[in-house]
Design a protein around this motif. Structure first.
Motif, PDB file in Angstrom:
ATOM      1  N   ASP A 189       0.691  -1.295  -0.001  1.00  0.00           N
ATOM      2  CA  ASP A 189      -0.052  -0.102  -0.201  1.00  0.00           C
ATOM      3  C   ASP A 189       0.783   1.366  -0.004  1.00  0.00           C
ATOM      4  N   PRO A 190       1.916   1.401   0.880  1.00  0.00           N
ATOM      5  CA  PRO A 190       2.726   2.653   1.014  1.00  0.00           C
ATOM      6  C   PRO A 190       3.603   2.693  -0.469  1.00  0.00           C
ATOM      7  N   LYS A 191       3.672   1.824  -1.245  1.00  0.00           N
ATOM      8  CA  LYS A 191       4.357   1.807  -2.520  1.00  0.00           C
ATOM      9  C   LYS A 191       3.378   2.445  -3.561  1.00  0.00           C
ATOM     10  N   MET A 192       2.205   2.073  -3.573  1.00  0.00           N
ATOM     11  CA  MET A 192       1.073   2.578  -4.708  1.00  0.00           C
ATOM     12  C   MET A 192       0.755   4.085  -4.663  1.00  0.00           C
ATOM     13  N   VAL A 193       0.727   4.487  -5.900  1.00  0.00           N
ATOM     14  CA  VAL A 193       0.467   6.014  -6.276  1.00  0.00           C
ATOM     15  C   VAL A 193      -1.209   6.170  -5.750  1.00  0.00           C
ATOM     16  N   GLN A 194      -1.485   7.255  -5.479  1.00  0.00           N
ATOM     17  CA  GLN A 194      -2.955   7.429  -5.571  1.00  0.00           C
ATOM     18  C   GLN A 194      -3.651   7.252  -7.031  1.00  0.00           C
ATOM     19  N   GLY A 195      -4.650   6.502  -6.945  1.00  0.00           N
ATOM     20  CA  GLY A 195      -5.117   6.057  -8.092  1.00  0.00           C
ATOM     21  C   GLY A 195      -4.491   5.015  -9.003  1.00  0.00           C
ATOM     22  N   GLY A 196      -3.769   4.223  -8.085  1.00  0.00           N
ATOM     23  CA  GLY A 196      -2.993   3.109  -8.730  1.00  0.00           C
ATOM     24  C   GLY A 196      -4.112   1.985  -8.520  1.00  0.00           C
ATOM     25  N   ILE A 197      -3.795   1.047  -9.201  1.00  0.00           N
ATOM     26  CA  ILE A 197      -4.539  -0.342  -9.442  1.00  0.00           C
ATOM     27  C   ILE A 197      -3.826  -1.553  -8.828  1.00  0.00           C
ATOM     28  N   ILE A 198      -4.649  -2.401  -7.910  1.00  0.00           N
ATOM     29  CA  ILE A 198      -3.983  -3.718  -7.434  1.00  0.00           C
ATOM     30  C   ILE A 198      -5.068  -4.680  -7.834  1.00  0.00           C
ATOM     31  N   LEU A 199      -4.319  -5.786  -8.658  1.00  0.00           N
ATOM     32  CA  LEU A 199      -5.361  -6.942  -9.042  1.00  0.00           C
ATOM     33  C   LEU A 199      -4.847  -8.106  -8.300  1.00  0.00           C
ATOM     34  N   PHE A 200      -5.804  -8.696  -7.597  1.00  0.00           N
ATOM     35  CA  PHE A 200      -5.440 -10.001  -7.100  1.00  0.00           C
ATOM     36  C   PHE A 200      -6.131 -11.154  -7.551  1.00  0.00           C
ATOM     37  N   GLU A 201      -5.689 -12.226  -7.747  1.00  0.00           N
ATOM     38  CA  GLU A 201      -6.033 -13.453  -8.293  1.00  0.00           C
ATOM     39  C   GLU A 201      -6.978 -13.782  -7.256  1.00  0.00           C
ATOM     40  N   GLY A 202      -8.332 -14.195  -7.480  1.00  0.00           N
ATOM     41  CA  GLY A 202      -9.159 -14.600  -6.355  1.00  0.00           C
ATOM     42  C   GLY A 202     -10.262 -13.562  -5.888  1.00  0.00           C
ATOM     43  N   GLY A 203     -10.883 -13.994  -4.978  1.00  0.00           N
ATOM     44  CA  GLY A 203     -11.785 -13.057  -4.353  1.00  0.00           C
ATOM     45  C   GLY A 203     -13.247 -13.584  -4.463  1.00  0.00           C
ATOM     46  N   THR A 204     -13.517 -14.827  -4.955  1.00  0.00           N
ATOM     47  CA  THR A 204     -14.842 -15.416  -5.279  1.00  0.00           C
ATOM     48  C   THR A 204     -15.022 -16.755  -4.233  1.00  0.00           C
ATOM     49  N   GLU A 205     -16.134 -16.835  -3.863  1.00  0.00           N
ATOM     50  CA  GLU A 205     -16.214 -17.995  -2.861  1.00  0.00           C
ATOM     51  C   GLU A 205     -15.920 -19.154  -3.583  1.00  0.00           C
ATOM     52  N   GLU A 206     -16.062 -19.517  -4.837  1.00  0.00           N
ATOM     53  CA  GLU A 206     -15.488 -20.633  -5.439  1.00  0.00           C
ATOM     54  C   GLU A 206     -14.139 -20.935  -5.185  1.00  0.00           C
ATOM     55  N   ARG A 207     -13.385 -19.862  -5.498  1.00  0.00           N
ATOM     56  CA  ARG A 207     -11.930 -19.820  -5.462  1.00  0.00           C
ATOM     57  C   ARG A 207     -11.410 -20.203  -4.011  1.00  0.00           C
ATOM     58  N   ASP A 208     -12.232 -19.626  -3.034  1.00  0.00           N
ATOM     59  CA  ASP A 208     -11.981 -19.915  -1.685  1.00  0.00           C
ATOM     60  C   ASP A 208     -12.276 -21.413  -1.153  1.00  0.00           C
ATOM     61  N   GLN A 209     -12.786 -22.123  -2.108  1.00  0.00           N
ATOM     62  CA  GLN A 209     -13.063 -23.532  -2.154  1.00  0.00           C
ATOM     63  C   GLN A 209     -12.416 -24.577  -2.685  1.00  0.00           C
ATOM     64  N   VAL A 210     -11.311 -24.047  -3.480  1.00  0.00           N
ATOM     65  CA  VAL A 210     -10.553 -24.896  -4.050  1.00  0.00           C
ATOM     66  C   VAL A 210      -9.669 -25.935  -3.182  1.00  0.00           C
ATOM     67  N   ASP A 211      -9.568 -27.151  -4.016  1.00  0.00           N
ATOM     68  CA  ASP A 211      -8.923 -28.108  -3.134  1.00  0.00           C
ATOM     69  C   ASP A 211      -7.804 -28.096  -2.192  1.00  0.00           C
ATOM     70  N   TRP A 212      -6.763 -27.340  -2.584  1.00  0.00           N
ATOM     71  CA  TRP A 212      -5.452 -26.862  -1.751  1.00  0.00           C
ATOM     72  C   TRP A 212      -5.826 -25.934  -0.833  1.00  0.00           C
ATOM     73  N   MET A 213      -6.865 -25.141  -0.707  1.00  0.00           N
ATOM     74  CA  MET A 213      -7.358 -24.188   0.159  1.00  0.00           C
ATOM     75  C   MET A 213      -7.819 -24.744   1.284  1.00  0.00           C
ATOM     76  N   ILE A 214      -8.638 -25.726   1.007  1.00  0.00           N
ATOM     77  CA  ILE A 214      -9.483 -26.651   1.978  1.00  0.00           C
ATOM     78  C   ILE A 214      -8.330 -27.673   2.712  1.00  0.00           C
ATOM     79  N   ARG A 215      -7.626 -28.248   1.763  1.00  0.00           N
ATOM     80  CA  ARG A 215      -6.783 -29.402   2.273  1.00  0.00           C
ATOM     81  C   ARG A 215      -5.762 -28.898   3.430  1.00  0.00           C
TER      82      ARG A 215
END
Length: 192
Positions: free
Chosen positions: A127-153
């Motif tokens: 966050d300190p490195k990001m400029v105002q108006g900067g964009i961060i993209l995270f892979e994931g963020g859906t309920e389905e992604r949170d339930q993938v096998d390795w996350m549960i295992r």
């Protein structure tokens, strides 16, 4: 074929680059270079900007790509060209923030076996490195992604609740999530 590629998320990534026109881009997690090439294509369309992409490559004990193969794909795309450059680095994603001064990064893409802990750690360090108006993209963020096998295992902390409750995100960012699996959560750093 990655889940990003299956859902054509490369177009989403490229569209963010061409719309927001960032100069200093960072990627954490390269794998085979699909998203790296998507960022590079956007920079080429803009005619300017550079990308520093970080990965452990063969040192990562799970699914990983090869640095030399990604570098070849970048070269085949014709980069460097003019005011566009892409640099591929072998470095731990949690150390890469040390390479940047505050308020210097315009775009950050994070795809490093993301969990809720990943989101928290990345937000604290980047966050300190990001400029105002900067964009961060995270892979994931859906309920389905949170339930993938390795996350549960491995009993990993889910991403979606962390994004929703993270104090840095709630105070400084607006966000939304593309819902096709695995999801991409887009954070825009608010301007004062």
């Amino acid at each position: 074929m990655s889940s990003y590629e299956q859902n054509n998320f490369g177009e989403v990534i490229t569209a963010h680059i061409t719309s927001f026109k960032p100069v200093n881009c960072v990627e954490l997690g390269v794998l085979d270079g699909y998203s790296t090439l998507s960022i590079a294509r956007g920079l080429l369309e803009n005619g300017h900007g550079y990308l520093n992409a970080y990965d452990l490559f063969e040192d990562y004990p799970f699914k990983h790509g090869m640095k030399t193969e990604v570098e070849k794909k970048i070269k085949d795309l014709g980069i460097p060209r003019g005011s566009v450059a892409v640099y591929i680095h072998k470095l731990d994603a949690y150390e890469a923030h040390n390479q940047y001064a505050n308020n210097t990064v315009h775009f950050l893409h994070v795809d490093i076996s993301n969990t809720g802990e990943t989101v928290r750690r990345i937000m604290e360090s980047w966050d300190p490195k990001m400029v105002q108006g900067g964009i961060i993209l995270f892979e994931g963020g859906t309920e389905e992604r949170d339930q993938v096998d390795w996350m549960i295992r491995y009993n990993k902390e889910p991403i979606k609740p962390e994004i929703e409750k993270n104090p840095i995100i709630n105070e400084k960012y607006v966000y939304g999530t593309y819902l096709d699996f695995p999801g991409i959560t887009v954070l825009l750093k608010k301007r004062d």
